[in-house]
Write a protein that holds these residues in place. Structure first.
Motif, PDB file in Angstrom:
ATOM      1  N   ARG A 185       0.909  -1.319   0.065  1.00 53.01           N
ATOM      2  CA  ARG A 185      -0.076   0.037   0.239  1.00 53.01           C
ATOM      3  C   ARG A 185       0.894   1.358   0.173  1.00 53.01           C
ATOM      4  NH1 ARG A 185      -4.260   0.075   4.675  1.00 53.01           N
ATOM      5  NH2 ARG A 185      -4.585   2.023   3.545  1.00 53.01           N
ATOM      6  N   SER A 186       2.005   1.223   0.747  1.00 52.17           N
ATOM      7  CA  SER A 186       2.808   2.476   1.087  1.00 52.17           C
ATOM      8  C   SER A 186       3.600   2.612  -0.250  1.00 52.17           C
ATOM      9  CB  SER A 186       3.584   2.414   1.935  1.00 52.17           C
ATOM     10  OG  SER A 186       4.213   3.624   2.314  1.00 52.17           O
ATOM     11  N   VAL A 187       3.921   1.554  -1.029  1.00 53.16           N
ATOM     12  CA  VAL A 187       5.019   1.793  -2.404  1.00 53.16           C
ATOM     13  C   VAL A 187       3.871   2.242  -3.558  1.00 53.16           C
ATOM     14  CG1 VAL A 187       6.640   0.239  -1.788  1.00 53.16           C
ATOM     15  CG2 VAL A 187       4.576  -0.790  -2.662  1.00 53.16           C
ATOM     16  N   GLY A 188       2.449   1.750  -3.309  1.00 52.07           N
ATOM     17  CA  GLY A 188       1.430   2.259  -4.176  1.00 52.07           C
ATOM     18  C   GLY A 188       1.507   3.615  -4.285  1.00 52.07           C
ATOM     19  N   VAL A 189       1.380   4.259  -3.031  1.00 50.06           N
ATOM     20  CA  VAL A 189       1.433   5.744  -2.966  1.00 50.06           C
ATOM     21  C   VAL A 189       2.467   6.322  -3.658  1.00 50.06           C
ATOM     22  CG1 VAL A 189       1.362   7.866  -1.342  1.00 50.06           C
ATOM     23  CG2 VAL A 189       0.007   5.753  -1.049  1.00 50.06           C
ATOM     24  N   TYR A 190       3.704   5.451  -3.406  1.00 52.79           N
ATOM     25  CA  TYR A 190       4.988   6.383  -4.048  1.00 52.79           C
ATOM     26  C   TYR A 190       4.849   6.021  -5.560  1.00 52.79           C
ATOM     27  CZ  TYR A 190       9.245   5.483  -6.652  1.00 52.79           C
ATOM     28  OH  TYR A 190      10.299   5.664  -7.682  1.00 52.79           O
ATOM     29  N   ARG A 191       4.433   5.250  -6.225  1.00 53.18           N
ATOM     30  CA  ARG A 191       4.162   5.100  -7.652  1.00 53.18           C
ATOM     31  C   ARG A 191       3.281   6.071  -8.025  1.00 53.18           C
ATOM     32  NH1 ARG A 191       3.549  -0.708  -6.809  1.00 53.18           N
ATOM     33  NH2 ARG A 191       5.479  -1.918  -6.905  1.00 53.18           N
ATOM     34  N   GLN A 192       2.058   6.231  -7.548  1.00 51.60           N
ATOM     35  CA  GLN A 192       1.187   7.257  -7.748  1.00 51.60           C
ATOM     36  C   GLN A 192       1.782   8.844  -7.564  1.00 51.60           C
ATOM     37  OE1 GLN A 192      -2.111   7.915  -5.141  1.00 51.60           O
ATOM     38  NE2 GLN A 192      -3.540   8.534  -6.633  1.00 51.60           N
ATOM     39  N   TYR A 193       2.453   8.915  -6.737  1.00 52.42           N
ATOM     40  CA  TYR A 193       3.290  10.223  -6.317  1.00 52.42           C
ATOM     41  C   TYR A 193       4.179  10.408  -7.718  1.00 52.42           C
ATOM     42  CZ  TYR A 193       3.933  14.582  -3.790  1.00 52.42           C
ATOM     43  OH  TYR A 193       3.803  15.680  -3.334  1.00 52.42           O
ATOM     44  N   ALA A 194       5.165   9.453  -7.736  1.00 52.05           N
ATOM     45  CA  ALA A 194       6.120   9.522  -8.931  1.00 52.05           C
ATOM     46  C   ALA A 194       5.664   9.820 -10.278  1.00 52.05           C
ATOM     47  CB  ALA A 194       7.111   8.372  -8.495  1.00 52.05           C
ATOM     48  N   SER A 195       4.766   9.048 -10.397  1.00 47.25           N
ATOM     49  CA  SER A 195       4.146   9.214 -11.942  1.00 47.25           C
ATOM     50  C   SER A 195       3.563  10.520 -12.218  1.00 47.25           C
ATOM     51  CB  SER A 195       3.150   8.276 -12.138  1.00 47.25           C
ATOM     52  OG  SER A 195       1.764   8.287 -11.352  1.00 47.25           O
ATOM     53  N   TYR A 196       2.779  11.038 -11.104  1.00 50.39           N
ATOM     54  CA  TYR A 196       2.232  12.426 -11.448  1.00 50.39           C
ATOM     55  C   TYR A 196       3.631  13.685 -11.306  1.00 50.39           C
ATOM     56  CZ  TYR A 196      -2.323  10.777 -10.022  1.00 50.39           C
ATOM     57  OH  TYR A 196      -3.746  10.170 -10.154  1.00 50.39           O
ATOM     58  N   ALA A 197       4.466  13.247 -10.609  1.00 48.91           N
ATOM     59  CA  ALA A 197       5.566  14.331 -10.294  1.00 48.91           C
ATOM     60  C   ALA A 197       6.581  14.375 -11.611  1.00 48.91           C
ATOM     61  CB  ALA A 197       6.196  13.949  -9.067  1.00 48.91           C
ATOM     62  N   ARG A 198       6.713  13.245 -12.416  1.00 50.27           N
ATOM     63  CA  ARG A 198       7.695  12.905 -13.183  1.00 50.27           C
ATOM     64  C   ARG A 198       7.778  14.218 -14.144  1.00 50.27           C
ATOM     65  NH1 ARG A 198       6.415   7.968 -14.408  1.00 50.27           N
ATOM     66  NH2 ARG A 198       7.944   7.381 -12.489  1.00 50.27           N
TER      67      ARG A 198
END
Length: 322
Positions: A185-198
């Protein structure tokens, strides 16, 4: 440097934001901390007793903040026409991390040795009619007008998850620290954040938290890759702090204290890009003007954009209202 702490709810982002702010202060750096989370816990994490954990909310002082920041900017007819994305221009008043001004006098208080401001918690009047972003508008406006010089730090505890992407607030930072537990769940938030931020060039570092063994580190490396900067081990000091006993930072385990130093090093080696900061401030102001702000104000707010003004240390020498 402006640093945001983000992550899944319960990941420990507020705890780490507080530890980092205290570490920077104890090592002689000037710090302004801002609690921009819908759940206002940063004051308690810094060591404020319950009766002192409520600060004057920035939102309650928003009209006065707007009037002060407007200065004599000729592009802004009145404080009433300022919205959360209004960028500074020639004539605007700019903020420094350490200075005396009416905004800080009204809203900033020392907590645990750290100067702290807070958006303010939801009130009964907000329930069912207000959103998180109505609370953090003052934070976005402050960051738009804040010039943090070399060796100065603004530490912002953001809301959980990826909520900050509903505004341009995520582009207001030099480095974003995503606190990540070794869980799916926590790395899922990372993936979401990273994809938006890129797409916006957001400088993102991941700090693992609640790491117990090498398998946890391997898990984070597998899912986070090169964004993993460092990690915090399970901490008796943190457990005591979460129960209300915030001890001297010297009592933090040496390995975890080293994490704070590593994070400070990463922040200090981040390049500040004032042109990029200004460009995205203008872009998100245009978006908000078109989406809702022009209609609400009854005028074209994109006229507030000063195309020849770039926020940064050089702007401090520009004339402003007295």
């Amino acid at each position: 440097m402006k640093i945001a702490f983000v992550g899944k709810g319960g990941s420990g982002k507020t705890t780490l934001a507080a530890l980092f702010a205290r570490h920077m202060v104890e090592t002689g750096r000037p710090v302004l901390a801002i609690d921009a989370d819908i759940n206002q816990h940063l004051a308690a994490a810094l060591g404020a007793p319950a009766e002192e954990a409520t600060l004057p909310p920035l939102g309650e002082h928003l009209p006065a903040i707007k009037e002060y920041l407007r200065g004599d900017n000729p592009r802004i007819a009145s404080a009433a026409e300022m919205v959360k994305t209004t960028p500074p221009g020639r004539g605007s008043r700019l903020l420094r991390v350490v200075e005396e001004n009416p905004v800080y006098a009204a809203c900033v208080r020392p907590v645990g040795g750290v100067r702290l401001a807070a958006t303010g918690a939801f009130t009964e009047a907000d329930l069912g009619v207000a959103c998180y972003h109505s609370k953090v508008g003052a934070v976005e406006l402050l960051l738009n007008h804040l010039v943090d010089g070399p060796g100065e730090y603004v530490v912002v505890d953001m809301t959980a998850g990826a909520d900050s992407f509903a505004s341009g607030l995520f582009t207001r930072f030099d480095r974003t620290v995503l606190v990540c537990e070794p869980t799916l769940r926590s790395v899922g938030v990372y993936r979401q954040y990273a994809s938006y931020a890129r797409d916006y060039g957001v400088a993102l570092s991941v700090v693992g938290n609640k790491v117990e063994d090498a398998a946890d580190v391997d898990f984070l490396r597998e899912h986070v890759g090169a964004d993993l900067l460092t990690w915090v081990s399970r901490s008796a000091y943190v457990r005591r702090a979460e129960r209300g006993t915030v001890g001297p930072l010297a009592e933090l385990e040496p390995a975890n204290r080293a994490v704070l130093a590593r994070l400070a090093e990463a922040v200090d080696t981040t390049a500040q890009d004032w042109d990029r900061f200004t460009r995205y401030a203008h872009e998100f102001h245009r978006r908000n003007a078109a989406a809702w702000a022009n209609e609400r104000a009854g005028t074209d707010l994109t006229r507030q954009i000063d195309p020849d003004f770039v926020l940064g240390p050089s702007a401090l020498s520009a004339p402003v209202a007295g």
